[in-house]
Design a protein around this motif. Structure first.
Motif, PDB file in Angstrom:
ATOM      1  N   ASP A 194     -17.408   8.885   7.640  1.00 36.19           N
ATOM      2  CA  ASP A 194     -17.590   7.483   6.605  1.00 36.19           C
ATOM      3  C   ASP A 194     -18.312   8.180   5.422  1.00 36.19           C
ATOM      4  OD1 ASP A 194     -17.825   4.803   5.846  1.00 36.19           O
ATOM      5  OD2 ASP A 194     -19.860   4.957   6.162  1.00 36.19           O
ATOM      6  N   THR A 222     -23.283   6.833   4.482  1.00 36.26           N
ATOM      7  CA  THR A 222     -23.413   7.901   5.379  1.00 36.26           C
ATOM      8  C   THR A 222     -23.493   9.166   4.474  1.00 36.26           C
ATOM      9  OG1 THR A 222     -21.834   7.085   7.033  1.00 36.26           O
ATOM     10  CG2 THR A 222     -22.053   9.282   7.156  1.00 36.26           C
ATOM     11  N   ASN A 265     -25.493   1.580   0.270  1.00 35.07           N
ATOM     12  CA  ASN A 265     -25.302   0.550   0.939  1.00 35.07           C
ATOM     13  C   ASN A 265     -26.085  -0.601   0.299  1.00 35.07           C
ATOM     14  OD1 ASN A 265     -23.678   1.657   2.916  1.00 35.07           O
ATOM     15  ND2 ASN A 265     -25.107   0.929   4.674  1.00 35.07           N
ATOM     16  N   GLY A 280     -20.485  -2.234   5.378  1.00 33.36           N
ATOM     17  CA  GLY A 280     -19.805  -1.395   6.598  1.00 33.36           C
ATOM     18  C   GLY A 280     -18.366  -1.928   6.955  1.00 33.36           C
ATOM     19  N   GLY A 296     -20.605   7.702  11.109  1.00 33.82           N
ATOM     20  CA  GLY A 296     -20.979   6.610  10.519  1.00 33.82           C
ATOM     21  C   GLY A 296     -22.368   6.302  10.469  1.00 33.82           C
ATOM     22  N   ASP A 297     -22.650   5.080   9.644  1.00 38.22           N
ATOM     23  CA  ASP A 297     -23.991   4.764   9.387  1.00 38.22           C
ATOM     24  C   ASP A 297     -24.227   3.301   9.879  1.00 38.22           C
ATOM     25  OD1 ASP A 297     -24.352   2.681   6.853  1.00 38.22           O
ATOM     26  OD2 ASP A 297     -22.655   4.204   6.962  1.00 38.22           O
ATOM     27  N   SER A 298     -23.024   2.582  10.192  1.00 40.13           N
ATOM     28  CA  SER A 298     -23.202   0.985  10.493  1.00 40.13           C
ATOM     29  C   SER A 298     -22.806   0.830  11.971  1.00 40.13           C
ATOM     30  CB  SER A 298     -22.558   0.345   9.345  1.00 40.13           C
ATOM     31  OG  SER A 298     -21.111   0.382   9.740  1.00 40.13           O
ATOM     32  N   TRP A 357     -20.593  -1.263  12.437  1.00 36.69           N
ATOM     33  CA  TRP A 357     -18.866  -1.726  12.066  1.00 36.69           C
ATOM     34  C   TRP A 357     -18.341  -0.083  12.512  1.00 36.69           C
ATOM     35  CZ3 TRP A 357     -19.286  -6.313  12.830  1.00 36.69           C
ATOM     36  CH2 TRP A 357     -20.339  -7.148  12.362  1.00 36.69           C
ATOM     37  N   ASP A 358     -19.035   0.933  11.963  1.00 40.54           N
ATOM     38  CA  ASP A 358     -18.352   2.279  12.351  1.00 40.54           C
ATOM     39  C   ASP A 358     -18.350   2.557  13.681  1.00 40.54           C
ATOM     40  OD1 ASP A 358     -18.221   2.913   9.421  1.00 40.54           O
ATOM     41  OD2 ASP A 358     -20.383   3.422   9.346  1.00 40.54           O
ATOM     42  N   GLY A 388     -27.621   3.731   6.797  1.00 40.20           N
ATOM     43  CA  GLY A 388     -27.472   2.692   6.343  1.00 40.20           C
ATOM     44  C   GLY A 388     -28.236   1.467   6.499  1.00 40.20           C
TER      45      GLY A 388
END
Length: 219
Positions: free
Chosen positions: A8, A12, A17, A45, A162-164, A166-167, A184
């Motif tokens: 991402d 990330t 964000n 995200g 990723g950082d979220s 949602w990732d 994030g």
């Protein structure tokens, strides 16, 4: 084991964000809708196609969704000069490539924003490819973007970074393991509950711990 590292970008590799959060706040306010900033952050995200109905409902999305996304682009463009790479971003991409992974960036950002971040990271030479919002009909937490990124570079199996939440959810739906960084603003517990198998505080911490993650070595 995976042969492709699917990374991402926003939140990330680049610290964007909170700029996205503020841009969405200002975009919604153009329509006389005030969404608490903390709620917007919890949805960063997601792509705009998912975020708008999530935050303000399907009726608003049907009537104003495209206009709201255009307003967000305009607001984010005013903030984009404040976005900086995270420490370790280029090193992560380089290290994964040296370990034998095919590296692809999976962004649902607008093409012009992705180009800007590629330049900011000087990342083109470190990646086999990248995606933008043009590469998926549905964005995270749909798995489409991750699967399209994998296909784009001819990979057979992927691991997502990723950082979220949602990732991590998108990776699970794509049947991929996921690794998360806290850059994030999500807690370790949230990221793990969403499916992340490893959570690092930062990119340098993740790089130091690669051997204990699905990014240890490619198949």
């Amino acid at each position: 084991m995976a042969d492709t590292a699917i990374i991402d970008v926003d939140g990330t590799l680049v610290d964007s964000n909170y700029q996205h959060t503020l841009a969405w706040f200002r975009a919604f306010r153009r329509f006389d809708v005030v969404v608490p900033v903390w709620r917007i952050h919890r949805s960063i995200g997601m792509g705009g196609d998912q975020l708008v109905p999530e935050l303000v409902g399907e009726d608003f999305a049907e009537r104003h969704g495209e206009d709201a996304q255009e307003a967000w682009v305009e607001e984010f463009d005013r903030l984009i000069d404040e976005v900086e790479p995270f420490e370790g971003a280029r090193e992560l991409l380089r290290t994964l490539g040296e370990r034998g992974f095919t590296v692809v960036l999976a962004s649902s950002g607008k093409p012009q924003h992705v180009d800007r971040f590629l330049d900011l990271l000087d990342a083109r030479e470190l990646c086999a490819g990248w995606t933008t919002s043009a590469d998926a009909d549905a964005t995270k937490p749909s798995p489409d973007l991750l699967l399209n990124a994998l296909r784009k570079v001819g990979g057979t199996s992927g691991v997502a970074v990723g950082d979220s939440t949602w990732d991590a959810l998108a990776a699970g739906r794509a049947d991929m393991p996921s690794v998360a960084v806290r850059t994030g603003g999500f807690s370790p517990e949230e990221l793990q509950e969403a499916g992340a198998v490893h959570v690092a505080e930062s990119l340098p911490e993740l790089i130091a711990a690669l051997d204990s993650t699905p990014l240890g070595s490619p198949s």
